[in-house]
Design an enzyme around this catalytic site. Structure first.
Site, PDB file in Angstrom:
ATOM      1  N   CYS A  40      60.974 -40.008  80.700  1.00 33.61           N
ATOM      2  CA  CYS A  40      60.935 -39.990  79.139  1.00 33.61           C
ATOM      3  C   CYS A  40      61.736 -38.928  78.685  1.00 33.61           C
ATOM      4  O   CYS A  40      62.812 -38.812  79.060  1.00 33.61           O
ATOM      5  CB  CYS A  40      59.413 -39.742  78.829  1.00 33.61           C
ATOM      6  SG  CYS A  40      58.555 -38.554  79.573  1.00 33.61           S
ATOM      7  N   ARG A  80      55.053 -38.377  79.294  1.00 29.96           N
ATOM      8  CA  ARG A  80      54.743 -39.589  78.989  1.00 29.96           C
ATOM      9  C   ARG A  80      55.189 -40.809  80.100  1.00 29.96           C
ATOM     10  O   ARG A  80      54.413 -41.663  80.597  1.00 29.96           O
ATOM     11  CB  ARG A  80      55.718 -40.210  77.656  1.00 29.96           C
ATOM     12  CG  ARG A  80      55.143 -39.742  76.463  1.00 29.96           C
ATOM     13  CD  ARG A  80      55.973 -40.275  75.354  1.00 29.96           C
ATOM     14  NE  ARG A  80      57.085 -39.452  75.232  1.00 29.96           N
ATOM     15  CZ  ARG A  80      58.009 -39.631  74.482  1.00 29.96           C
ATOM     16  NH1 ARG A  80      58.103 -40.388  73.587  1.00 29.96           N
ATOM     17  NH2 ARG A  80      59.261 -38.688  74.566  1.00 29.96           N
TER      18      ARG A  80
END
Lengths: 285, 99
Positions: free
Chosen positions: A233, A238
């Site tokens: 990410c 994430r």
């Protein structure tokens, strides 16, 4: 790995707040959330000041992790229940980090802080006093951590899953839409990467979607489960959430998180970058 | 919508409103601010883009590129959503009522 091994429900958590050898740990994007109220008995880990080396751009080393967990009163035989805000994204990052240093008995609270709060469950401001332990970590398990050369070599051969939002993927934004856009680097994504935003793996209340829904999601986006997968990410948090969904919930065996992620890749000299919506359907917003 | 709002959360230092589009607003219930609501920014296809928790005064803020967005709030006193169109750089305000 399966859902039962990796996740606990809010109901289970509420009934096991005082269970022996069980430590609740809050890890939040907003590192002040804990002080405003946390799950009773939970200790806090600060992803920014405690999990990152203060000088080099890397994690704390093995000795540093041992010292940190010892000071938090966490033992090798404790089951650690991690939870946090924003759909558990930093809690998932901590989960991956605990696994990296070999702590096997770790689970995520499904839904994290959000579901806990929306359910109206109890929060507490009292900071628990846990006595110091002698925690021993293992060497990093790099079978779940990808580094930049491996990522460059994976272009066109392994599954690269970019889990950022479509606007970050295409190069229109350099950070999620709730953060300032100040990074000095190139926008775009690693060529051949699929764009499957991490949030697609979560329901609105922050819980993970069912295994069937998750499997359908990644298949639909073109993930080839016969190949190894690297998720990335912007800074690796994430993508930990997606690593969790693929590796821990769906049981895919060869899945790595590239924690250098776009802040590293988008600053490298000479590597290929693709802009625009890419190959998967989700980027075409 | 581009005019200065009556009240907003303070913007971070260095925010350049001639280049960035910033979406700010409040979560309310019967006119009263709702703090601690989970405020989700969804793109025009309904896809999740970002999430913040509203401040004690109900404020939230997103850096959203021009386009049509849905701001959806989840709270213990109910959920609600509203659409907002971001036309270009500048400050855009809206309000989400939950019930």
């Amino acid at each position: 790995m399966s859902r039962q091994d990796a996740l606990v429900s809010a109901d289970w958590a509420e009934q096991n707040l005082d269970a022996p050898n069980t430590v609740f740990v809050e890890v939040d994007e907003d590192t002040t959330a804990y002080e405003g109220g946390h799950i009773p008995g939970a200790v806090k880990l600060d992803w920014k000041t405690e999990l990152q080396d203060p000088v080099r751009r890397d994690f704390v080393d093995k000795a540093g992790f041992e010292e940190l967990l010892s000071s938090k009163g966490i033992s090798n035989d404790d089951t650690v229940i991690l939870y946090g805000g924003n759909n558990n994204w930093f809690a998932a990052y901590a989960y991956w980090y605990f696994k990296l240093y070999g702590h096997q008995a770790v689970k995520l609270l499904d839904g994290g802080r959000k579901k806990w709060e929306l359910d109206g469950r109890k929060l507490d401001t009292e900071v628990p006093q846990r006595s110091q332990t002698q925690y021993t970590a293992k060497e990093q398990d790099t079978s779940i951590r990808a580094f930049r050369d491996e990522v460059v070599n994976a272009i066109g051969t392994k599954n690269l899953v970019d889990v950022r939002s479509p606007d970050e993927f295409s190069g229109k934004l350099l950070a999620p839409a709730h953060l300032p856009q100040e990074q000095a680097q190139r926008g775009g994504h690693i060529p051949s990467a699929l764009n499957v935003p991490w949030s697609k793996a979560a329901n609105e209340d922050g819980t993970f979607k069912s295994d069937d829904e998750l499997r359908a999601l990644y298949e639909e986006q073109g993930l080839d489960s016969s190949r190894p997968t690297i998720a990335y990410c912007r800074i690796g948090e994430r993508s930990s959430h997606t690593w969790f969904a693929l590796h821990e919930l769906l049981g895919e065996t060869d899945v790595k998180n590239y924690d250098g992620s776009w802040t590293e890749y988008g600053s490298l000299i000479g590597v290929p970058i693709e802009t625009g919506p890419g190959q998967s359907g989700s980027g075409k917003s | 919508m581009c005019s200065a709002p009556e009240q907003t959360a303070e913007l971070p230092a260095g925010t350049d409103l001639t280049k960035e589009s910033v979406l700010v607003g409040k979560v309310t219930n019967g006119g009263s601010p709702v703090g601690g609501a989970f405020v989700r920014l969804l793109d025009r296809t309904g896809e999740f883009t970002a999430e913040v928790v509203s401040s004690a005064s109900g404020d939230y803020r997103f850096f959203a590129r021009p386009g049509t967005w849905t701001v959806r709030a989840l709270s213990r006193s109910g959920n609600g959503q509203t659409e907002v169109s971001v036309g270009g750089p500048g400050l855009f305000t809206n309000e989400v009522q939950v019930a």
